[in-house]
Design an enzyme around this catalytic site. Sequence first.
Site, PDB file in Angstrom:
ATOM      1  N   CYS A 184      52.983 -17.107  27.355  1.00  0.00           N
ATOM      2  CA  CYS A 184      54.210 -18.052  27.716  1.00  0.00           C
ATOM      3  C   CYS A 184      55.383 -17.498  28.169  1.00  0.00           C
ATOM      4  O   CYS A 184      56.339 -18.002  28.598  1.00  0.00           O
ATOM      5  CB  CYS A 184      54.322 -18.771  26.220  1.00  0.00           C
ATOM      6  SG  CYS A 184      54.675 -17.514  24.815  1.00  0.00           S
ATOM      7  N   CYS A 215      48.900 -13.199  19.303  1.00  0.00           N
ATOM      8  CA  CYS A 215      50.089 -13.806  19.912  1.00  0.00           C
ATOM      9  C   CYS A 215      51.235 -13.275  19.529  1.00  0.00           C
ATOM     10  O   CYS A 215      51.673 -13.242  18.494  1.00  0.00           O
ATOM     11  CB  CYS A 215      50.070 -15.389  19.232  1.00  0.00           C
ATOM     12  SG  CYS A 215      51.269 -16.311  19.588  1.00  0.00           S
ATOM     13  N   CYS A 264      51.327 -22.760  26.258  1.00  0.00           N
ATOM     14  CA  CYS A 264      50.157 -22.239  25.667  1.00  0.00           C
ATOM     15  C   CYS A 264      49.188 -23.058  25.604  1.00  0.00           C
ATOM     16  O   CYS A 264      49.146 -24.352  25.220  1.00  0.00           O
ATOM     17  CB  CYS A 264      50.925 -21.699  24.223  1.00  0.00           C
ATOM     18  SG  CYS A 264      49.599 -21.078  23.179  1.00  0.00           S
ATOM     19  N   GLY A 278      51.451 -26.240   9.931  1.00  0.00           N
ATOM     20  CA  GLY A 278      50.860 -27.706  10.182  1.00  0.00           C
ATOM     21  C   GLY A 278      51.394 -28.791   9.177  1.00  0.00           C
ATOM     22  O   GLY A 278      51.285 -28.441   8.019  1.00  0.00           O
ATOM     23  N   ASP A 297      69.296 -17.630  18.085  1.00  0.00           N
ATOM     24  CA  ASP A 297      68.432 -18.665  17.723  1.00  0.00           C
ATOM     25  C   ASP A 297      66.976 -17.728  18.472  1.00  0.00           C
ATOM     26  O   ASP A 297      66.886 -16.573  18.859  1.00  0.00           O
ATOM     27  CB  ASP A 297      68.419 -19.826  18.905  1.00  0.00           C
ATOM     28  CG  ASP A 297      67.921 -20.898  17.932  1.00  0.00           C
ATOM     29  OD1 ASP A 297      67.073 -20.852  17.342  1.00  0.00           O
ATOM     30  OD2 ASP A 297      68.282 -22.090  18.304  1.00  0.00           O
ATOM     31  N   ASP A 298      66.033 -18.372  17.859  1.00  0.00           N
ATOM     32  CA  ASP A 298      64.568 -17.673  18.186  1.00  0.00           C
ATOM     33  C   ASP A 298      63.881 -18.117  19.555  1.00  0.00           C
ATOM     34  O   ASP A 298      63.468 -17.152  20.291  1.00  0.00           O
ATOM     35  CB  ASP A 298      63.485 -18.125  17.133  1.00  0.00           C
ATOM     36  CG  ASP A 298      63.335 -19.812  17.027  1.00  0.00           C
ATOM     37  OD1 ASP A 298      62.619 -20.062  18.099  1.00  0.00           O
ATOM     38  OD2 ASP A 298      63.815 -20.171  16.337  1.00  0.00           O
ATOM     39  N   CYS A 314      47.910 -25.153  12.885  1.00  0.00           N
ATOM     40  CA  CYS A 314      47.399 -25.061  11.893  1.00  0.00           C
ATOM     41  C   CYS A 314      47.156 -24.007  10.701  1.00  0.00           C
ATOM     42  O   CYS A 314      47.439 -22.879  11.513  1.00  0.00           O
ATOM     43  CB  CYS A 314      45.879 -25.592  11.787  1.00  0.00           C
ATOM     44  SG  CYS A 314      45.568 -26.921  13.098  1.00  0.00           S
ATOM     45  N   SER A 335      65.354 -19.870  11.389  1.00  0.00           N
ATOM     46  CA  SER A 335      64.469 -19.052  12.289  1.00  0.00           C
ATOM     47  C   SER A 335      65.175 -17.997  12.899  1.00  0.00           C
ATOM     48  O   SER A 335      64.650 -16.804  13.335  1.00  0.00           O
ATOM     49  CB  SER A 335      63.704 -19.781  13.211  1.00  0.00           C
ATOM     50  OG  SER A 335      64.455 -20.671  13.950  1.00  0.00           O
ATOM     51  N   CYS A 386      49.006 -11.162  23.371  1.00  0.00           N
ATOM     52  CA  CYS A 386      49.201 -12.143  24.318  1.00  0.00           C
ATOM     53  C   CYS A 386      50.452 -12.418  24.585  1.00  0.00           C
ATOM     54  O   CYS A 386      51.025 -12.656  23.389  1.00  0.00           O
ATOM     55  CB  CYS A 386      48.354 -13.572  24.036  1.00  0.00           C
ATOM     56  SG  CYS A 386      48.738 -15.022  24.961  1.00  0.00           S
ATOM     57  N   TYR A 388      58.528 -16.406  15.959  1.00  0.00           N
ATOM     58  CA  TYR A 388      58.633 -17.481  15.383  1.00  0.00           C
ATOM     59  C   TYR A 388      57.773 -18.150  14.320  1.00  0.00           C
ATOM     60  O   TYR A 388      58.111 -18.795  13.207  1.00  0.00           O
ATOM     61  CB  TYR A 388      58.896 -18.602  16.168  1.00  0.00           C
ATOM     62  CG  TYR A 388      59.030 -20.356  15.780  1.00  0.00           C
ATOM     63  CD1 TYR A 388      60.529 -20.522  15.303  1.00  0.00           C
ATOM     64  CD2 TYR A 388      58.165 -21.164  15.583  1.00  0.00           C
ATOM     65  CE1 TYR A 388      60.586 -21.825  14.769  1.00  0.00           C
ATOM     66  CE2 TYR A 388      58.380 -22.231  15.258  1.00  0.00           C
ATOM     67  CZ  TYR A 388      59.553 -22.812  14.867  1.00  0.00           C
ATOM     68  OH  TYR A 388      59.781 -23.968  14.446  1.00  0.00           O
ATOM     69  N   ASN A 401      42.148 -22.725  13.119  1.00  0.00           N
ATOM     70  CA  ASN A 401      43.490 -22.582  13.635  1.00  0.00           C
ATOM     71  C   ASN A 401      43.167 -22.271  15.070  1.00  0.00           C
ATOM     72  O   ASN A 401      42.478 -21.120  15.131  1.00  0.00           O
ATOM     73  CB  ASN A 401      44.357 -21.630  12.818  1.00  0.00           C
ATOM     74  CG  ASN A 401      45.403 -21.317  13.246  1.00  0.00           C
ATOM     75  OD1 ASN A 401      46.053 -20.237  13.045  1.00  0.00           O
ATOM     76  ND2 ASN A 401      46.218 -22.043  13.895  1.00  0.00           N
ATOM     77  N   GLY A 402      43.780 -22.669  15.895  1.00  0.00           N
ATOM     78  CA  GLY A 402      43.677 -22.059  17.433  1.00  0.00           C
ATOM     79  C   GLY A 402      43.428 -23.340  18.333  1.00  0.00           C
ATOM     80  O   GLY A 402      43.400 -24.583  17.971  1.00  0.00           O
TER      81      GLY A 402
HETATM   82  S1  SF4 Z   1      50.724 -18.253  25.217  1.00  0.00           S
HETATM   83 FE1  SF4 Z   1      52.565 -17.596  23.928  1.00  0.00          FE
HETATM   84  S2  SF4 Z   1      52.410 -18.657  22.169  1.00  0.00           S
HETATM   85 FE2  SF4 Z   1      50.381 -18.745  23.354  1.00  0.00          FE
HETATM   86  S3  SF4 Z   1      49.356 -17.087  22.207  1.00  0.00           S
HETATM   87 FE3  SF4 Z   1      50.050 -16.496  24.107  1.00  0.00          FE
HETATM   88  S4  SF4 Z   1      51.956 -15.309  23.255  1.00  0.00           S
HETATM   89 FE4  SF4 Z   1      51.224 -16.796  21.674  1.00  0.00          FE
END
Ligand code: SF4
Length: 528
Positions: A504, A304, A450, A99, A413-414, A72, A351, A501, A310, A173-174
């Site tokens: 992923c 993030c 994620c 979103g 590519d991303d 979002c 992207s 973070c 991306y 958002n989140g």
């Molecule tokens: S898990 Fe990946 S996509 Fe999710 S917040 Fe962490 S870095 Fe971002």
Amino acid sequence: MAKGRRGFGEGLARPVSDRRRAASHRRPGRRGRQGRIWSSPERQIRLKHVLKGDGRLGHDLDPLDHAPKDACGVFGVWAPGEDVSKLTYFGLYALQHRGQESAGMAVSEGSRILVYKDMGLVAQVFDESVLRTLRGHLAIGHCRYSTTGSSVWENAQPTLSSTEAGGLAMAHNGNLINTPELAARLPADSIRATTDTEVLTALLSRHGGAGLEDAAAALLPQVKGAYSLVFMDERTLYAARDPQGIRPLVLGRLEKGWVVASETAALDIVGAAFVREVEPGELITIDERGVRSRRFALADPKGCLFEYVYLARPDTTIAGRGVQVTRVEVGRTLAREHPVEADLVIPTPESGTPAAIGYAAESGIPYGQGLVKNSYVGRTFIQPSQTIRQLGIRLKLNPLKEVVAGKRLVVVDDSIVRGNTQRAIVRMLREAGATEVHVRISSPPVAWPCFYGIDFATRAELIAGSLSVEEICESIGADSLGYISLEGLIKATTLPAERLCRACFDGTYPIPIDRDNVGKYVLEAAGQ
Ligand code: SF4
């Protein structure tokens, strides 16, 4: 009460007036925008019930391999004397990439909050006549991609609730990770929607006489997960960000007021000057007394990392660094980490473009456009026939045969989610005459889901969750495959690793996850 719009005044729901009904005349799948067709002999026929699309062609063309989707975009404005609904509209328009399932806004002129929301893109949900009826001095807006709760009208945002003092509208958002625990504090049947945002709104609206600011400062430390929030009562705009600051949120200044938005690009588009980021663990209050800040939790920043790869617009700035610059630097690093002899570097548009530019610059291999993207994918809303579906990727991307024939290509590519898209691209480029196809990816392998607001596949569905890089290369049919290293990506952001973070990529979740209590349908499964 009519679906498109709901009104609250002094804590009570009021029936919408006829004029307001005129502004809430559409709901996808039931009533449509007026359309016109021309037939021969030249005759104009007015269509009163053209079904409105839901964007599925753009998003689910290949439902087994969609790109990562954000959770979002949010926007808020407090600006007496300004046309706040128009500012919100254009703010959301700038955030549309975050979103695309539904859009909405809440507006207040000081005594009553009105909410208008619907399924579809921002430009489909709002038109001049709707915006003209949304008058006031403060507004919040939202464009949604669903990560908790189905993609249905009831789950579109902003949410709206009544409090002892009046109304409360919220946009988020989140993704929260303790939604069931929070929902258990509410009386049965007290929420209508099945989103974490609805739960948060319901909890916050039960603040008694404490006032929203104090109530939010007391509630938010108990809320776990990712949340960049904008919310409002009839007179005041609030913004808050989780202690990890996982999703972005920025504060901007207008000549006559203030703006908060998911990305700096939305500030640019409404003519607001960037002031600063809303800090992780910070609650901001904006009214006629100005901007007040208070901390509800110690900051433990874990932004993030995927926003850089991306999610964010290239013209957005995160933590003082432009996203485009970061992506170009990622491409340069990718060229150093995974060099190859080739004739041409091409991006998967759009992207992959900045990283491809960086790869070409660093490697000295010429950069070119070998794939053309249909810019209007996502804006046509006719469901593809089976024949068209089988053509799959070609509806989105088509190779330029004269450019790629006889060439050794580097395709940048991303990310790779399930691998279906890259497999189709490699095959398409070979059919167009490319002699070699080397795939380079500007993120490390995405091997973990994620839980903080991005819709990846489950670990079992992620190709990197079970296959090695060599096996993925073979699976997509490329001559070689190279991913940027996690260290290389982090270095390109110029932020310390401990402030990001990256779960992923490495499976280390900065906010511990209880897997029994997360998932898109966690409330629906619980029968809420
Ligand atoms: S898990 Fe990946 S996509 Fe999710 S917040 Fe962490 S870095 Fe971002």
